[in-house]
Structure formats: structure tokens, C-alpha cells
Design an enzyme around this catalytic site. Sequence first.
Site, PDB file in Angstrom:
ATOM      1  N   ALA A  59       0.805  -1.238   0.000  1.00 41.27           N
ATOM      2  CA  ALA A  59       0.000   0.000   0.000  1.00 41.27           C
ATOM      3  C   ALA A  59       0.831   1.279   0.000  1.00 41.27           C
ATOM      4  O   ALA A  59       0.262   2.376   0.053  1.00 41.27           O
ATOM      5  CB  ALA A  59      -1.000   0.038   1.152  1.00 41.27           C
ATOM      6  N   ALA A  60       2.153   1.159  -0.083  1.00 39.76           N
ATOM      7  CA  ALA A  60       2.966   2.392  -0.090  1.00 39.76           C
ATOM      8  C   ALA A  60       2.571   3.281  -1.273  1.00 39.76           C
ATOM      9  O   ALA A  60       2.474   4.508  -1.147  1.00 39.76           O
ATOM     10  CB  ALA A  60       4.446   2.044  -0.153  1.00 39.76           C
ATOM     11  N   GLY A  61       2.325   2.638  -2.429  1.00 40.12           N
ATOM     12  CA  GLY A  61       1.930   3.412  -3.614  1.00 40.12           C
ATOM     13  C   GLY A  61       0.570   4.077  -3.421  1.00 40.12           C
ATOM     14  O   GLY A  61       0.341   5.202  -3.884  1.00 40.12           O
ATOM     15  N   ASP A  62      -0.340   3.380  -2.740  1.00 37.11           N
ATOM     16  CA  ASP A  62      -1.674   3.958  -2.484  1.00 37.11           C
ATOM     17  C   ASP A  62      -1.550   5.176  -1.579  1.00 37.11           C
ATOM     18  O   ASP A  62      -2.211   6.211  -1.787  1.00 37.11           O
ATOM     19  CB  ASP A  62      -2.581   2.928  -1.794  1.00 37.11           C
ATOM     20  CG  ASP A  62      -2.743   1.656  -2.608  1.00 37.11           C
ATOM     21  OD1 ASP A  62      -2.723   1.754  -3.848  1.00 37.11           O
ATOM     22  OD2 ASP A  62      -2.890   0.576  -2.000  1.00 37.11           O
TER      23      ASP A  62
HETATM   24  O1  RIB Z   1      -1.960  -1.825  -2.936  1.00 34.65           O
HETATM   25  C1  RIB Z   1      -2.114  -2.732  -1.895  1.00 34.65           C
HETATM   26  C2  RIB Z   1      -3.434  -3.434  -1.973  1.00 34.65           C
HETATM   27  O2  RIB Z   1      -3.467  -4.246  -3.129  1.00 34.65           O
HETATM   28  C3  RIB Z   1      -3.741  -4.371  -0.833  1.00 34.65           C
HETATM   29  O3  RIB Z   1      -4.346  -3.726   0.261  1.00 34.65           O
HETATM   30  C4  RIB Z   1      -4.598  -5.442  -1.485  1.00 34.65           C
HETATM   31  O4  RIB Z   1      -5.912  -5.469  -1.024  1.00 34.65           O
HETATM   32  C5  RIB Z   1      -4.524  -5.177  -2.979  1.00 34.65           C
HETATM   33  O5  RIB Z   1      -5.640  -4.553  -3.432  1.00 34.65           O
END
Ligand code: RIB
Length: 312
Positions: free
Chosen positions: A255-258
Site C-alpha cells: 500500500a505504499a503506492g496507495d
Molecule cells: O496496494 C495494496 C493493496 O493491493 C492491498 O491492500 C490489497 O488489497 C490489494 O488490493
Amino acid sequence: MRPVLAVVGSLNMDFVVTVSRLPAPGETVLGSGFQMIPGGKGANQACAAARLGGAAMTVRMAGRVGYDVFADHLKASLSAAGVDVSAVHATKAQPTGVALIWVDRTGQNSIVVASGANHELLPADVGALRPVFRDARFVLFQLETPLATVRGALEAARQEGAQTILDPAPAQRLPAEFLRLADILTPNETEALILLGRPPARVPATEAPGLARALRELGAARVVLKLGDQGCFCDDGARQLHVPAFPVEVRDSTAAGDIFNAGLAVALAEERPIEDALRFASAAAAISVTRLGAQASVPARAEVEAFLQTAG
Ligand code: RIB
């Protein structure tokens, strides 16, 4: 009026197992811990935008879940972060999305997603999303919901006057019209190469200007390349800017990119200059990789500000 951000995308319950090393095909490895942690690229971006934006930001999430206990948990997690989940609707057609994640001791991961209800966010739903986009400065997208829905929603968001941020993840080739509908395109190295029809590889930061230019030539107005420990590189046609990564000990890069995308959207919605926005986003992502899990690793705004002050 409080700045508004909207997110269209996936919600998954992440099943996270920590392992000493990632399994090879056909291999069984023993894990050392298991946790269920709220995730999904869309929900991660919404959660992070709300925590990084703080009380001054309105964040709305649109997506699909099933009728099950994971749905309740995921919506509660977003609500607790301050996200408006009134456009997250349940479908009887599929269970809530889940992701199976292994994280090794270097912080690398492997992720498999069973999309479930995320694939029930249909092009027919786009009309109902317009109120979610209204007054939004930015709408954030990823690719864990059907492509036809993403395309329609990108168009609708722009028609409602919002700018769009497209995270082309998971990596895949996309028709050029997707890139033309992105005001900001935010691939990592693999995603950038695949969009350009090249095999995935690590690319040195020196190649970033060429990659970003090639993606702009495909139609993206502004490209922000996420280069992991090499930082990020932004090209909007007029300016090119490289921001180095903050050195941190990586526990889990999930999730670092998110979280980077959410930080970027928050800072730009606050009308901060792009240099500041990239640093804010990088700092939020750097803190997140020192922690396990997706939404569990999102820092609060005050932590990012303190981190930036210490980093100087
Ligand atoms: O970007 C990370 C996410 O990718 C995770 O939380 C997982 O659910 C997938 O969607």
C-alpha cells in the site's frame, strides 16, 4: 468550503501472513504470523486521504462490497478514518473482495486478489457516481474494478469539473484513451514499462525522464513515476522534477503506492506547490513502509509533518 477528494475503487480484506521468504511455485513455507487488515487499493487511498487530509478535507469513497462481515469491517474502518462511505454499496452477486498477502523479512510482498464484489461496480453505475464527483478537486482511480467502469467514471469525473489521478495498478496494458483521461498518471516502474509494452524490470532513476516522456506522448497530461527507494519523478511537459526517497527501514511495502497517491492528492487539493506535494506524498509512503499492513500503516497528518521537519 472544505476541499473534497473522491476515490472510485476496490475494497478488500487483506489476509496477511509474514514469512521468512516468499514461497517458490509448488513450495510450502511456514509463516510466523497472520492478521486480517483492511485493504484494497481504492479503500487504502481513501483511508490515507482522510487521515492525511485531517478534519479540513472531505473524502468520499465509491465501491462495491458483498453482504458479509468483511464488508461491515471495511466500511467501519473507512468511517473511523473519516471517509464518507455512503457510495459504497453492497451487492448480492459476489462476496466482498479479499487479498492474500505474504510479506517476507525484507518487506517484499506477493499479493493475490479475489476481486469478488469489486467486479460488480459496473458501467451502469457511473451515472449514480456523479454526485460523488461534484465539487471534488481530484478523483482517484486504480484498476481493481472493471476497466469499462473506470473509463466511464474518469470521463464523468472530468465532466463534473474534477481532475483525475489514475494509478495504473495492477500493472496492465491500457488503451491510450485511459491515459488521455488522466490529469495525473502515477505508475511504478513495472506499471510504466508494461503500459509502454516493455517487459517489467528495475529501471535506474536516470531512465525516468525517458519513461515519463514516453507516457506523456501516449496522452497523460502529467506523469508521476513512483520509483521505490529511488524516489519519484514528475514530468508535466513544462518541468521535470526528481524527489529522492527518504531512507527508512522497510518492514512491509504493501500500500505504499496507495498512500503516496493519497498524499499527493491531499497536498495538491490544498494548492501546495508540486515540490511540496511530492515530498509530502513521499514522506507518508516512507512512514507506511516501516509498518505492517495496508490501512494499518497509514500515518496521521501530524506524523508526516513531524517526519518532514526532522528530515529537514
Ligand atoms: O496496494 C495494496 C493493496 O493491493 C492491498 O491492500 C490489497 O488489497 C490489494 O488490493
